[in-house]
Design a protein around this motif. Structure first.
Motif, PDB file in Angstrom:
ATOM      1  N   GLN A 378      14.867   0.396  18.505  1.00  0.00           N
ATOM      2  CA  GLN A 378      14.095   0.103  19.705  1.00  0.00           C
ATOM      3  C   GLN A 378      14.215  -1.392  19.986  1.00  0.00           C
ATOM      4  O   GLN A 378      14.161  -2.212  19.074  1.00  0.00           O
ATOM      5  CB  GLN A 378      12.622   0.455  19.493  1.00  0.00           C
ATOM      6  CG  GLN A 378      12.270   1.908  19.754  1.00  0.00           C
ATOM      7  CD  GLN A 378      11.806   2.126  21.181  1.00  0.00           C
ATOM      8  OE1 GLN A 378      11.339   1.230  21.851  1.00  0.00           O
ATOM      9  NE2 GLN A 378      11.949   3.360  21.658  1.00  0.00           N
ATOM     10  N   ASP A 411      12.942  -0.335  25.218  1.00  0.00           N
ATOM     11  CA  ASP A 411      13.941   0.690  25.490  1.00  0.00           C
ATOM     12  C   ASP A 411      14.550   1.136  24.177  1.00  0.00           C
ATOM     13  O   ASP A 411      14.722   0.338  23.257  1.00  0.00           O
ATOM     14  CB  ASP A 411      15.026   0.140  26.422  1.00  0.00           C
ATOM     15  CG  ASP A 411      16.056   1.200  26.791  1.00  0.00           C
ATOM     16  OD1 ASP A 411      15.654   2.358  26.997  1.00  0.00           O
ATOM     17  OD2 ASP A 411      17.248   0.855  26.852  1.00  0.00           O
ATOM     18  N   GLY A 412      14.880   2.437  24.109  1.00  0.00           N
ATOM     19  CA  GLY A 412      15.608   2.919  22.957  1.00  0.00           C
ATOM     20  C   GLY A 412      15.045   4.193  22.371  1.00  0.00           C
ATOM     21  O   GLY A 412      13.910   4.594  22.666  1.00  0.00           O
ATOM     22  N   PRO A 413      15.816   4.846  21.514  1.00  0.00           N
ATOM     23  CA  PRO A 413      15.364   6.079  20.869  1.00  0.00           C
ATOM     24  C   PRO A 413      14.307   5.798  19.813  1.00  0.00           C
ATOM     25  O   PRO A 413      14.369   4.778  19.118  1.00  0.00           O
ATOM     26  CB  PRO A 413      16.648   6.626  20.240  1.00  0.00           C
ATOM     27  CG  PRO A 413      17.488   5.412  19.990  1.00  0.00           C
ATOM     28  CD  PRO A 413      17.179   4.471  21.113  1.00  0.00           C
ATOM     29  N   TRP A 431      12.759  10.957  20.725  1.00  0.00           N
ATOM     30  CA  TRP A 431      12.638  10.859  22.168  1.00  0.00           C
ATOM     31  C   TRP A 431      13.017   9.446  22.575  1.00  0.00           C
ATOM     32  O   TRP A 431      13.139   8.550  21.730  1.00  0.00           O
ATOM     33  CB  TRP A 431      11.235  11.260  22.670  1.00  0.00           C
ATOM     34  CG  TRP A 431      10.091  10.397  22.190  1.00  0.00           C
ATOM     35  CD1 TRP A 431      10.137   9.415  21.248  1.00  0.00           C
ATOM     36  CD2 TRP A 431       8.739  10.458  22.630  1.00  0.00           C
ATOM     37  NE1 TRP A 431       8.884   8.867  21.066  1.00  0.00           N
ATOM     38  CE2 TRP A 431       8.005   9.478  21.908  1.00  0.00           C
ATOM     39  CE3 TRP A 431       8.068  11.235  23.571  1.00  0.00           C
ATOM     40  CZ2 TRP A 431       6.651   9.260  22.098  1.00  0.00           C
ATOM     41  CZ3 TRP A 431       6.716  11.011  23.759  1.00  0.00           C
ATOM     42  CH2 TRP A 431       6.025  10.042  23.025  1.00  0.00           C
ATOM     43  N   ASP A 432      13.265   9.246  23.855  1.00  0.00           N
ATOM     44  CA  ASP A 432      13.632   7.936  24.355  1.00  0.00           C
ATOM     45  C   ASP A 432      12.482   7.406  25.201  1.00  0.00           C
ATOM     46  O   ASP A 432      11.978   8.103  26.087  1.00  0.00           O
ATOM     47  CB  ASP A 432      14.910   8.019  25.195  1.00  0.00           C
ATOM     48  CG  ASP A 432      15.409   6.633  25.588  1.00  0.00           C
ATOM     49  OD1 ASP A 432      16.205   6.061  24.835  1.00  0.00           O
ATOM     50  OD2 ASP A 432      14.989   6.125  26.652  1.00  0.00           O
ATOM     51  N   THR A 434      11.258   4.211  27.571  1.00  0.00           N
ATOM     52  CA  THR A 434      11.680   3.013  28.290  1.00  0.00           C
ATOM     53  C   THR A 434      10.684   2.700  29.394  1.00  0.00           C
ATOM     54  O   THR A 434      10.069   3.611  29.961  1.00  0.00           O
ATOM     55  CB  THR A 434      13.093   3.188  28.881  1.00  0.00           C
ATOM     56  OG1 THR A 434      13.491   1.979  29.521  1.00  0.00           O
ATOM     57  CG2 THR A 434      13.120   4.322  29.899  1.00  0.00           C
ATOM     58  N   LYS A 501      22.919   7.256  16.115  1.00  0.00           N
ATOM     59  CA  LYS A 501      22.904   7.043  17.564  1.00  0.00           C
ATOM     60  C   LYS A 501      23.943   7.889  18.287  1.00  0.00           C
ATOM     61  O   LYS A 501      23.671   8.437  19.358  1.00  0.00           O
ATOM     62  CB  LYS A 501      23.131   5.565  17.894  1.00  0.00           C
ATOM     63  CG  LYS A 501      22.898   5.247  19.378  1.00  0.00           C
ATOM     64  CD  LYS A 501      22.964   3.768  19.661  1.00  0.00           C
ATOM     65  CE  LYS A 501      22.511   3.470  21.089  1.00  0.00           C
ATOM     66  NZ  LYS A 501      23.326   4.181  22.087  1.00  0.00           N
ATOM     67  N   ASP A 505      22.797  10.410  21.098  1.00  0.00           N
ATOM     68  CA  ASP A 505      23.303  10.294  22.469  1.00  0.00           C
ATOM     69  C   ASP A 505      23.937  11.597  22.931  1.00  0.00           C
ATOM     70  O   ASP A 505      23.756  12.028  24.079  1.00  0.00           O
ATOM     71  CB  ASP A 505      24.324   9.159  22.565  1.00  0.00           C
ATOM     72  CG  ASP A 505      23.692   7.783  22.451  1.00  0.00           C
ATOM     73  OD1 ASP A 505      22.447   7.693  22.589  1.00  0.00           O
ATOM     74  OD2 ASP A 505      24.428   6.812  22.225  1.00  0.00           O
TER      75      ASP A 505
END
Length: 816
Positions: A378, A411-413, A431-432, A434, A501, A505
Motif C-alpha cells: 500500500q 492506493d494499492g492492494p 481488495w484494492d 484507493t 502482485k 493483478d
C-alpha cells in the motif's frame, strides 16, 4: 535468536563500549574555558514561567526555561547580554560577565501572564523529575496547571520517548495507563492509522496541537514534543468527529526557538531496521524575529516475519515570525510518504465452536509467517498544513486564530485473512483501496485571565468550523467475496508464494469485480466557552458549554443513481468541574461531569401509523461521565500522581428492533467504569519512575440479544499496567551514562464476545523492554532491546494480529 543477530549484538556492544572508552580518555580541554549561567523566570504573581526563550545576544547560544522556570547555559568565558523573551512580553536584557569555570546565578526574571506557545526544546541536565509535565495548553484550551484542572490526562514527554527509542506516537502511547493498542496501522486511506481503546472505547490519533491532524499511517515521532492522552468524553471543547467517548490523543509538536541548534541521528537494528533523522533550528534574520525549524526522518524496516517491509519519509518544517511584541505568526507542515505491506490481520471465518479453539495461542497459524508477498504494498501520502496567529489584545486578553488542512491519499492492494473451521486452514483475501480524505478546520479562541472583584477568572471562548470529505473506492474480486485462495497451514504449502502482485493483478482482470464507495461531505459549526473561577485560592470551579451544529450533505452515487440522505443536527454539550487544593499547589481533590456525543443519522424504524418501516433521523447519542479523584505534586516536584474513578454512561445507542424485522430503535445503553492510577517520581538524584495501572469494566446493558450483558468486543483488556525505571549517573567520569527498564502488562482480551459467534480470547501478556544510553552535550549513544523475553503476543479489533518479537536497536546522535 539466530547467529546473525548474535553477531550483530557482539559487534555493536564492542563498538559501543570502545567508543565510550575512547571518548572518556580524551582530556576535556575545551570544557576548561567554559562557564555556567543559571537563572529563574517567573510569571508575575503566578509561579514559574515555562518555555520562555533565553539567549545570549549576538551569539548562537540559547535555551528555554523548564517547567520549574529554570534555565542553564554552558558557554565560553566572556562578556554577554542575556535576553529573556516570549510572545506577548517585552524582551528583557541583562549584562553578564563569565570567567572560565565560573557559575553565575542571575537575579530572578519576571514576565507577565501571556500565552506562550513555544514548547521545551532542550533537555536540562538539572531537571529533577524529567518525565513530568505540569501544564497543558490544549487540554482545557487555555494554560492550566494539572493540579488546577478537574480533567485527567497523561503527558508522555520527549525525554521518555527518546530513552525508550520510540519512533512513533503510536508506540509512545504505551506509557499512559488506561489505553491499549487494538490495531496496527495499515496505511489504508481514511482509517489506516492505529486504533486504540481508551476507557473501553476505540480511538485514533486524529489531533495535533488541539486541531485536526489526520494521518493514515503510523504517526512518526520526528517532530513530536510530547503526547497528551486526554481522558473522558470531551465533546464540550473538541466536538464529536475527532474524539471518542473514552477521550482523545493529541500530538504536541516541536516549535522553533531563537538560537541555532540541531541534531543528526541514525538508528539501526534487528529485522533490517534503519532510520536517519535530523532536527535543525535556526533564526533566519539578525533580529531573530523569523525562526525556522526542520524535522525530517527516513525509515526502512523489515519484519520479524518472513515477509514485510515499511519504507517511510517524513518532512515536518515549522516557521514562526514575531511581527511585534503583540503578534506572532507560525506555519507548520507535515508531509509524509509511506510504502509498506499490510501486517497480517486474521478475521474469523467461522463460529468459535467450528474453529475448534478459543484462544490465540491455540491457533495453528505460524507466528513468523506473513502468508503474502513483499510486492503487495500500500502507498500512503499525507500533506497537512497549519497556520496560527497569536495576538496579545491586552495584559488580560489574547487571541489565537488557527487553520488546519489535512489531505490523506492511498492506493494499492490490501491482503487480509480468515481463520476457517477446523483450525487447519486459512483463506487469503485481497481488495484494492484507493482514494483520499480531507479536512479543513478554522478555529478562533479568545483567552482571558482577569478578576471580577476578588474572583479570578480564566476563560476561553471559541468558534470552530470543521469540514470533512471522503472519496474512497473499494474494489473487490469475485463479486465481493475477496477470496484469493485457501491454504492448509499445518503442513507444506505448495502455493505459499502464489499470493503476489502478478497473480493478484490477474485475479482482478479475469474475474468479476464489485466496487463500493465511501463518500461523505460533513460540516460542523460550533461555539463554546469555558470559565475556570477561583472561588478562593484553593477552590476552583469550571463551567463549560458547547453548541454544535452538524450538517452532512447528500452525496450522489452515479453508478446506482441513488443519493444518500443529508441532514443537520444541533447538540448542546456541557462540562463542569471542581478542584479543591487541600494543600496549595501540592494536593488537589477533583471531580468532573463531562459530556460527549455523536450524530448517528438516518435508520429504518418501525412506523405504527403506516405499519411499515420508514427512514427516521435519530437524535444525537450521548455519553455522560462522572469522575473523581486526587492529584498530587509533592516533595519539591519529585512525586507526581493522579488517582481517579470514572463512570461513563452512553445512552441513545441505535440497536436492532427485536419486534420488527430490518428496523432499528434508539434505546440502547452502554456502561464503562473503572479506576486509573499514575505515578511519576524521582526518589533520588538520577533515578526516575513512571508507572500506571488501569481497570475498566465495560458492559452492554441494554442491547440486542447479540451482545446484551457482555463486554464489548472492542473494549480491550479489563486490566493493564505500564512501568519504566530509569537511572542516570549525574557525576563522575561517565556522567550521562544511564539505563532504563520496564514494560507493559495487558490482561485477557475477548475480541469475539457475542451470542452468535461465541467467545475468543487474546491471552494476557507482559512485554519487557530495556535500554542503556550515554548522553553528553554534543553526542548520544544508546542500545535498546524491545520485547526482551521474545514474547509471542497478539492484539486485535475483533481480529488477531501477531506482534513484534525481540528487537535490538542501536542509536547514535550528534548535536550541534
Amino acid at each position: 535468536m539466530d547467529q546473525s543477530q548474535l553477531s550483530f549484538q557482539k559487534i555493536f556492544l564492542l563498538s559501543f563500549f570502545s567508543i565510550l572508552l575512547l571518548i572518556n580518555t580524551i582530556p576535556a580541554l575545551a570544557q576548561q574555558t567554559k562557564g555556567t549561567i543559571k537563572g529563574h523566570v517567573g510569571i508575575q504573581g503566578d509561579g514559574p514561567a515555562e518555555n520562555v526563550s533565553v539567549s545570549l545576544k549576538g551569539t548562537k547560544y540559547g535555551t528555554i526555561t523548564n517547567e520549574n522556570g529554570d534555565f542553564t547555559l554552558r558557554v565560553p568565558q566572556g562578556t554577554y547580554i542575556i535576553v529573556i523573551s516570549q510572545v506577548g512580553s517585552k524582551s528583557q536584557e541583562t549584562p553578564v560577565e563569565l570567567a572560565a569555570g565560573q557559575t553565575v546565578v542571575l537575579p530572578k526574571f519576571t514576565v507577565n501572564n501571556a500565552t506562550n506557545n513555544l514548547q521545551e526544546v532542550s533537555v536540562s541536565g538539572n531537571k529533577v523529575n524529567k518525565f513530568k509535565r505540569t501544564k497543558s495548553q490544549d487540554v482545557a484550551k487555555m494554560p492550566l496547571n494539572n493540579l488546577e484542572n478537574p480533567q485527567v490526562y497523561t503527558t508522555v514527554s520527549k525525554e521518555l520517548i527518546l530513552e525508550q527509542a520510540v519512533f512513533s506516537a503510536d508506540d509512545a502511547i504505551k506509557n499512559s495507563p488506561g489505553i491499549t493498542k487494538l490495531w496496527t496501522p495499515t496505511n489504508r486511506t481514511g482509517d489506516g492509522g492505529s486504533y486504540f481503546t481508551l476507557r473501553g472505547f476505540p480511538v485514533q490519533a486524529k489531533l495535533r496541537n488541539g486541531l485536526s491532524g489526520n494521518i493514515s499511517n503510523a504517526a512518526d515521532a520526528a517532530n513530536l514534543e510530547k503526547l497528551e492522552v486526554i481522558k473522558g468524553p470531551s465533546g464540550t471543547l473538541y466536538g464529536s468527529s475527532l474524539v471518542s467517548y473514552g477521550g482523545l490523543l493529541n500530538r504536541v509538536t516541536k516549535k522553533p526557538f531563537d538560537a541555532e541548534a540541531g541534531e543528526i541521528s541514525y538508528s539501526f537494528g534487528s529485522y533490517s531496521f534503519n532510520r536517519a533523522s535530523i532536527d535543525y533550528n535556526t533564526p533566519i534574520d539578525q533580529e531573530k524575529k523569523a525562526l525556522l525549524r526542520i524535522n525530517s526522518a527516513y525509515t526502512n524496516a523489515g519484519s520479524f516475519q518472513d515477509v514485510g517491509i515499511n519504507k517511510s519519509f517524513v518532512f515536518d518544517p515549522s516557521f514562526s515570525y514575531k511581527v511585534n511584541d503583540r503578534l506572532n505568526l507560525s506555519f507548520e507542515a507535515e508531509i509524509s510518504h509511506t510504502r509498506s505491506t499490510t501486517p497480517p490481520i486474521f478475521y474469523f471465518g467461522s463460529t468459535i465452536a467450528d474453529l475448534g479453539v478459543t484462544r490465540a495461542d491455540q491457533l495453528n497459524i505460524d507466528y513468523k509467517r506473513a502468508y503474502q508477498s513483499n510486492d503487495l504494498v500500500q502507498t500512503s501520502d499525507n500533506a497537512n498544513f497549519f497556520a496560527q496567529a497569536d495576538y496579545k489584545i491586552s495584559d488580560q486578553w489574547h487571541s489565537q486564530t488557527s487553520i488546519s488542512t489535512t489531505h490523506s491519499s492511498g492506493d494499492g492492494p490490501e491482503p487480509y485473512f480468515y481463520l476457517l473451521a477446523g483450525n487447519n486452514s486459512i483463506s487469503r483475501n485481497v481488495w484494492d483501496v484507493t482514494g483520499n480524505t480531507n479536512t479543513l478546520q478554522i478555529q478562533q479562541n479568545f483567552t482571558g485571565d482577569f478578576k471580577l472583584g476578588k474572583l479570578r477568572n480564566r476563560i476561553v471562548a471559541g468558534l470552530d468550523f470543521l469540514n470533512e470529505k471522503s472519496n474512497i473506492k473499494y474494489t473487490d474480486p469475485n463479486n465481493g467475496s475477496d477470496a484469493f485462495d485457501v491454504i492448509n497451514i499445518t503442513g507444506p504449502i505448495p502455493a505459499y508464494n502464489h499470493f503476489n502482485k502478478a497473480k493478484v493483478d490477474s485475479l482482478f482482470q479475469n474475474v468479476p469485480v464489485t466496487s463500493s464507495y465511501s463518500r461523505y461531505n460533513n460540516y460542523t459549526y460550533s461555539a463554546y466557552a469555558s470559565d475556570v473561577l477561583n472561588i478562593t485560592d484553593n477552590l476552583l470551579a469550571m463551567a463549560s458549554l458547547r453548541v454544535d451544529h452538524f450538517v452532512t450533505k447528500s452525496i450522489n452515487d452515479p453508478v446506482s443513481g441513488t443519493s444518500t440522505q443529508g441532514y443537520n443536527q444541533t447538540t448542546l454539550s456541557p462540562k463542569f468541574g471542581l478542584v479543591y487544593q487541600v494543600v496549595k499547589d501540592k494536593v488537589s481533590l477533583f471531580g468532573n461531569y463531562m459530556n460527549g456525543f455523536s450524530n448517528p443519522g438516518y435508520y429504518l424504524a418501525y412506523d405504527a401509523a403506516s405499519n411499515s418501516n420508514a427512514s427516521k433521523l435519530f437524535k444525537s447519542e450521548q455519553a455522560n461521565q462522572w469522575e473523581g479523584g486526587v492529584k498530587i505534586d509533592i516533595f519539591d516536584g519529585k512525586l507526581s500522581s493522579t488517582i481517579s474513578y470514572y463512570d461513563i454512561s452512553v445512552k441513545n445507542k441505535v440497536r436492532a428492533d427485536a419486534a420488527h424485522a430490518n428496523a432499528y430503535v434508539q434505546d440502547g445503553t452502554q456502561k464503562s467504569k473503572g479506576i486509573e492510577a499514575e505515578v511519576i517520581a524521582n526518589p533520588f538524584k538520577g533515578f526516575n519512575i513512571i508507572a500506571g495501572y488501569a481497570h475498566n469494566n465495560s458492559l452492554m446493558e441494554k442491547s440486542g440479544d447479540y451482545d446484551n450483558g457482555r463486554r464489548p468486543q472492542t473494549a480491550g483488556p479489563a486490566n493493564s499496567a505500564n512501568l519504566w525505571l530509569s537511572y542516570t549517573l549525574t557525576a563522575g567520569q561517565v556522567k550521562g551514562l544511564g539505563i532504563g527498564f520496564g514494560g507493559n502488562y495487558s490482561g485477557d482480551n475477548q475480541v469475539i464476545n457475542n451470542s452468535y459467534n461465541g467467545v475468543f480470547t487474546l491471552p494476557s501478556f507482559t512485554v519487557l523492554n530495556t535500554g542503556v544510553f550515554y548522553n553528553k552535550e554534543k553526542y548520544r549513544f544508546a542500545l535498546n532491546v524491545n520485547n526482551l523475553t521474545n514474547k509471542e503476543y497478539w492484539i486485535g479489533y475483533t481480529t488477531v494480529s501477531p506482534q513484534m518479537l525481540r528487537q535490538i536497536i542501536g542509536s547514535v546522535a550528534f548535536k550541534f
